[in-house]
Motif scaffolding. Structure first.
Motif, mmCIF file in Angstrom:
data_model
loop_
_atom_site.group_PDB
_atom_site.id
_atom_site.type_symbol
_atom_site.label_atom_id
_atom_site.label_comp_id
_atom_site.label_asym_id
_atom_site.label_seq_id
_atom_site.Cartn_x
_atom_site.Cartn_y
_atom_site.Cartn_z
ATOM 1 N N ASN A 323 -4.745 75.248 40.058
ATOM 2 C CA ASN A 323 -4.410 76.222 39.013
ATOM 3 C C ASN A 323 -3.030 76.851 39.214
ATOM 4 N N GLY A 324 -2.228 76.215 40.094
ATOM 5 C CA GLY A 324 -0.860 76.716 40.257
ATOM 6 C C GLY A 324 -0.752 77.812 41.286
ATOM 7 N N GLY A 325 -1.841 78.096 41.964
ATOM 8 C CA GLY A 325 -1.817 79.114 43.001
ATOM 9 C C GLY A 325 -1.430 78.541 44.340
ATOM 10 N N SER A 326 -1.806 79.221 45.405
ATOM 11 C CA SER A 326 -1.432 78.764 46.733
ATOM 12 C C SER A 326 -2.428 79.242 47.771
ATOM 13 N N LYS A 402 -4.472 82.564 42.823
ATOM 14 C CA LYS A 402 -3.160 82.530 42.182
ATOM 15 C C LYS A 402 -2.226 83.428 42.996
ATOM 16 N N ASP A 403 -0.914 83.137 42.915
ATOM 17 C CA ASP A 403 0.025 83.783 43.834
ATOM 18 C C ASP A 403 -0.081 85.301 43.830
ATOM 19 N N SER A 404 -0.164 85.897 42.637
ATOM 20 C CA SER A 404 -0.131 87.355 42.581
ATOM 21 C C SER A 404 -1.288 87.959 43.383
ATOM 22 N N VAL A 405 -2.465 87.314 43.294
ATOM 23 C CA VAL A 405 -3.616 87.817 44.048
ATOM 24 C C VAL A 405 -3.437 87.571 45.544
ATOM 25 N N VAL A 406 -2.923 86.384 45.891
ATOM 26 C CA VAL A 406 -2.696 86.069 47.309
ATOM 27 C C VAL A 406 -1.748 87.097 47.921
ATOM 28 N N PHE A 407 -0.640 87.361 47.223
ATOM 29 C CA PHE A 407 0.351 88.299 47.767
ATOM 30 C C PHE A 407 -0.241 89.692 47.923
ATOM 31 N N GLN A 408 -0.894 90.134 46.854
ATOM 32 C CA GLN A 408 -1.401 91.502 46.883
ATOM 33 C C GLN A 408 -2.465 91.691 47.951
ATOM 34 N N SER A 409 -3.370 90.725 48.060
ATOM 35 C CA SER A 409 -4.474 90.902 49.007
ATOM 36 C C SER A 409 -3.996 90.729 50.443
#
Lengths: 599, 599
Positions: A323-326, A402-409
């Motif tokens: 889904n384009g995340g990481s 998704k990146d935004s969740v990975v970064f924030q968490s």
């Protein structure tokens, strides 16, 4: 009842007295910290804002003063006159501990009831009591120090800016509502019933107009207002160190502010700020620290392990990547010893940041232990360990999303672990970082449109100008934040000084031209008359003082703060208003909702 | 469209260039004051906040810059780079008039439409246009100077006070309504719908609480608000230099402020203020000048001639004296030449101050002429002439009424005559006077009770304490005003620091104890905990700047002022508010009155 001064003059302050003053006759005025009897003498610890001085009274020294002292109780305000003498039993713990005052005259200037809070350092009274009796709370030496620091800080700021050619110019408090900002405080107008002023959230538009006027270098230490639900460490009214400069680019503004910060922190806290302050792009900050205000006092950076796990047959990782995340991870030194329970707690913790779960790998002496053991292969484990630079004894903590969740968490987890494992070694460190190249826009799911990350007057980076319409999400701005120990100390940007570009920007934000002119007309108009290139920055003064005074509670640095509901326990504001005045203002109070049912 | 700076740095300011800079290469940035062609060259007068510099462009000097200059029009914002050279035809009237800049590169930073007001000194454009395009109005060198003066003034004030141990402490803007003051601006609360904060009229109560806290010497340069119908030279938001000191008496506060004023006027205007500043009691000020803010730059004091006319058979004088009033007069030097018409006009003038009429005696060469000739006897005339120290050529102008009317009307007449006859000789004189011993109370016919002259926290003079209840009208207070050239520059008082006395005072003002506690409870409470003797003073900063900048219009010293209806032509505030937000605040807009008939 107390006595009037009757011409009596204070000649010194309590905290100033030293051996060199012995045999000098002085008059002190202050408050009784405590009094006690010992061997037929009466001892009073007298306090003013500079410190405490021991006063000794006796029948032999002065009978009248000795007699008066009998009625004296803590927090009485008194004046004492007498000779400074050496103390029989010096107190090494007090700056004035070598001397005492032999009291020859005492005046009770005013009496005191028993105070509802005890005036000493490190107080633990309930907050609402402290706020209600704020004037007593502020008597505590701890609090006095903070406001002395605050005054010193604003002085240092003003000195630096004025020596660098800045003009202190006041902008209005009764002004127009700010579109695109937080919720404004409104002020009903009497001359125009039914119309409202707004209290400023910042002097943004006015300071830009001052640049159009040619004032060149403006600053102001100014109250700003936001009617938002108060998170911790927010107050409805707060103070900004606000500045704007003309004929400058980003580098110039950063240079001025590095000079300012280094001057202020040196003057006020004796701290040497290492210049130039290091820089990090927004992108790097997010990728390495999961935050646009990275705390770089410790390492444990976020690392991308997507490539290492790409082929793993584990649906959580797979779907995140597809889904384009990481998939990214932290390496916690010594984390191999953590038990199941604390690891589960970390998992719960990151779920509050929308992550679905935490995967972990512990490199124990005896071998690898992992929450995803059944999916891992030795090759993948080794690859992860290598990418993470992990060693025996460490734990690797993994989030896939998704990146935004990975970064924030992971960003939040990193700070949580730093707290749990005390990764910040030097509590007195002041670690500054500039964060640059912020995105110009961020997409709001709620509003279904792009919003300005900083504000709608921020200039895009020249390289990205062409993407404003075609791909707003990738456009970077000439915005910059100064981050200190993981907190935003201030931020600013180069502004748009071109009507056409400003209109493109507003269009990209979803304003029709008519809307844009209705809301920002006076700025758009001003940009038509030869605006200079300009930009600026604003610091949150309250937060700066929190750092300089070493407190993590914003209420400690504001003389008369409000509580979380924007209520003042001291003055009992807000309060009911006079019906007649409301009528003059052309407004009426709506019946309370909970009364509706009754009516 | 303009060009970006692209790394170009401004190296000097326009107004700085002199012969010593010849052959130096500099970059200037500013606005085109005007451009003109002469002998194949193009001349641009470039303006920034420091002054104007002549820039010369030519085919021979730099063809590209010369070409670009053709498109340039007044108020374009440009950058020019080139060598400083001597001017062929120097202009002695300009500080930079010996040199010019040979332009080797020109950048148009932004274009300008034709400005609606012409940017020059001594502008006569309509006020609403000036306010609407305030950012252009502020470009005028006259206005720039004023705000440079304002910034310099606040710096001088802060330096002096901080060097004298004062702490700059901020007090709240969202606070509680002030009883006994002017009308407050209200701010509806969202957390407590239907309740309101008030914007402060002054930080009075909070600064007193800071004294109770032991801060000892407080100051603040702070915005204050009054929702009153705007008289000339009033603005709804204004700035106060506010201070408060503990352990002091009136003399100490006056001494600190004499130091402050002398420092500020010296620093900013080069004026030597003669210290100590002379003093006058309120009683003397009223009797001699008919005003509590006497203009003592000229004489022509009011003189009591009641005894001279006591036996005169003139009903106007007689009834005034019988009713406890008096007969007083001014001696106008050279007034014997005035014709009937101007004398009648003066009579009309004083009627606006409630005087019933003006009697006059002219000492003409040929003999005495008088409006009350038929009542006068030679003896009485001679007695008046003697008391008034009048000489041939003078006129004696007489009012008979109750004292308050006599003082007010003759006080106003005195100022009017000073204007008509230009009695103030030195326009640059700064003539300071302290006015002291103000009455504590004044009787309000409207409210049918005594009101506080200064405010309800002002201490009575010790000598008059016993009369608070029995004869409030004669009680004097420890209040003092600093008057400059007939205007009030600031004022203050010693405060009551005793709950009992404060309650007596409030009782004398007509408050029940319950009322007093409801309105001032937090101050009364604070006075129970060892308040120090304290007092303070506040200056009107805007008025101080008016003096220092030499303008008599308050709008000139406020960057973004409002008009007489508290309306901002620039931002168009106040404005309508969002319905949803009003609902959150628990208020609704009343239908307009003129619509009522239709409904």
């Amino acid at each position: 009842m107390g006595e009037a001064l009757g011409g009596l003059k204070r000649t010194m302050m309590c905290g100033e007295l030293r051996e060199e003053h012995v045999s000098k006759k002085v008059t002190l005025m202050g408050w009784v910290q405590r009094n006690r009897k010992l061997g037929g003498l009466d001892f009073i610890d007298l306090r003013d804002r500079t410190g405490i001085m021991q006063v000794v009274l006796g029948e032999e020294i002065n009978a009248e003063a000795f007699e008066k002292a009998k009625s004296v109780r803590p927090e009485y305000c008194i004046a004492v006159t007498g000779e400074v003498v050496m103390r029989q039993s010096p107190n090494e713990n007090m700056p004035t501990g070598m001397v005492e005052l032999k009291c020859e005259a005492l005046k009770v200037l005013s009496e005191s009831e028993t105070p509802p809070i005890y005036i000493k350092e490190d107080l633990d009274a309930a907050e609402n009591i402290r706020l209600k009796y704020r004037y007593l709370d502020l008597r505590r030496p701890d609090m006095q120090k903070i406001f002395i620091t605050r005054s010193k800080t604003t002085k240092a700021i003003r000195d630096y800016l004025e020596n660098n050619g800045f003009l202190d110019i006041e902008t209005p408090m009764l002004t127009k509502s700010t579109p695109e900002g937080a919720r404004d405080y409104l002020v009903p107008s009497r001359n125009y019933p039914g119309m409202f002023y707004a209290l400023p959230q910042s002097p943004q538009l006015f300071k830009q107009l001052l640049m159009v006027s040619g004032f060149d270098k403006y600053y102001q230490i100014v109250k700003c207002f936001r009617d938002e639900d108060l998170r911790a460490n927010r107050q409805p009214e707060f103070t900004q160190v606000d500045m704007e400069l003309s004929f400058v680019e980003q580098e110039d503004i950063m240079a001025v502010n590095e000079g300012l910060i280094s001057h202020v922190f040196k003057e006020v806290a004796g701290v040497d700020v290492k210049l130039p302050i290091k820089r990090m792009t927004f992108k790097d900050a997010m990728e390495k620290y999961g935050s646009d205000k990275p705390d770089v006092r410790f390492g444990m950076e976020i690392t991308n392990i997507t490539e290492d796990v790409r082929d793993l047959d584990f649906v959580v990782f797979k779907s995140a990547i597809e889904n384009g995340g990481s998939v990214r991870a932290l390496c916690l030194k010594g984390g191999a010893d953590m038990g199941r329970k604390p690891l589960d707690k970390l998992g719960e913790f990151i779920k509050t940041y929308k992550a679905k779960g935490l995967a972990w790998i512990q490199l124990k002496e005896g071998g690898v232990k992992s929450s995803i053991a059944k999916f891992l292969t030795d090759d993948v484990t080794n690859a992860i360990v290598k990418t993470m630079n992990a060693e025996a004894g460490d734990a690797v903590l993994i989030v896939a999303d998704k990146d935004s969740v990975v970064f924030q968490s992971l960003g939040a987890l990193r700070l949580e672990l730093a707290k749990q494992f005390e990764l910040v070694k030097d509590k007195n460190e002041f670690n500054f970082t500039w964060v640059t190249e912020f995105p110009l826009f961020e997409y709001s799911e709620e509003e279904e449109r792009y919003m300005a990350c900083h504000h709608p007057f921020t200039a895009p980076m020249d390289e990205d100008l062409d993407f404003i319409e075609s791909n707003p999400g990738i456009v970077r701005s000439k915005a910059y934040d100064l981050v200190l120990n993981g907190e935003e100390l201030g931020g600013g940007s180069i502004r748009i000084h071109d009507t056409d570009l400003q209109e493109r920007m507003l269009k990209a934000l979803g304003f029709t031209q008519e809307d844009a002119w209705a809301k920002f007309g006076f700025l758009l108009q001003a940009l038509k008359f030869g605006p200079p290139p300009h930009g600026g920055l604003a610091f949150g003064l309250d937060r700066m003082i929190m750092f300089l005074a070493g407190t993590d509670n914003i209420k400690d640095v504001i003389a008369f703060p409000k509580n979380q509901n924007a209520y003042c326990y001291l003055s009992e504001a807000p309060n009911i208003a006079d019906e007649k005045q409301l009528t003059e203002l052309g407004i009426a109070i709506l019946p309370k909702e909970d009364k509706k049912d009754e009516e």
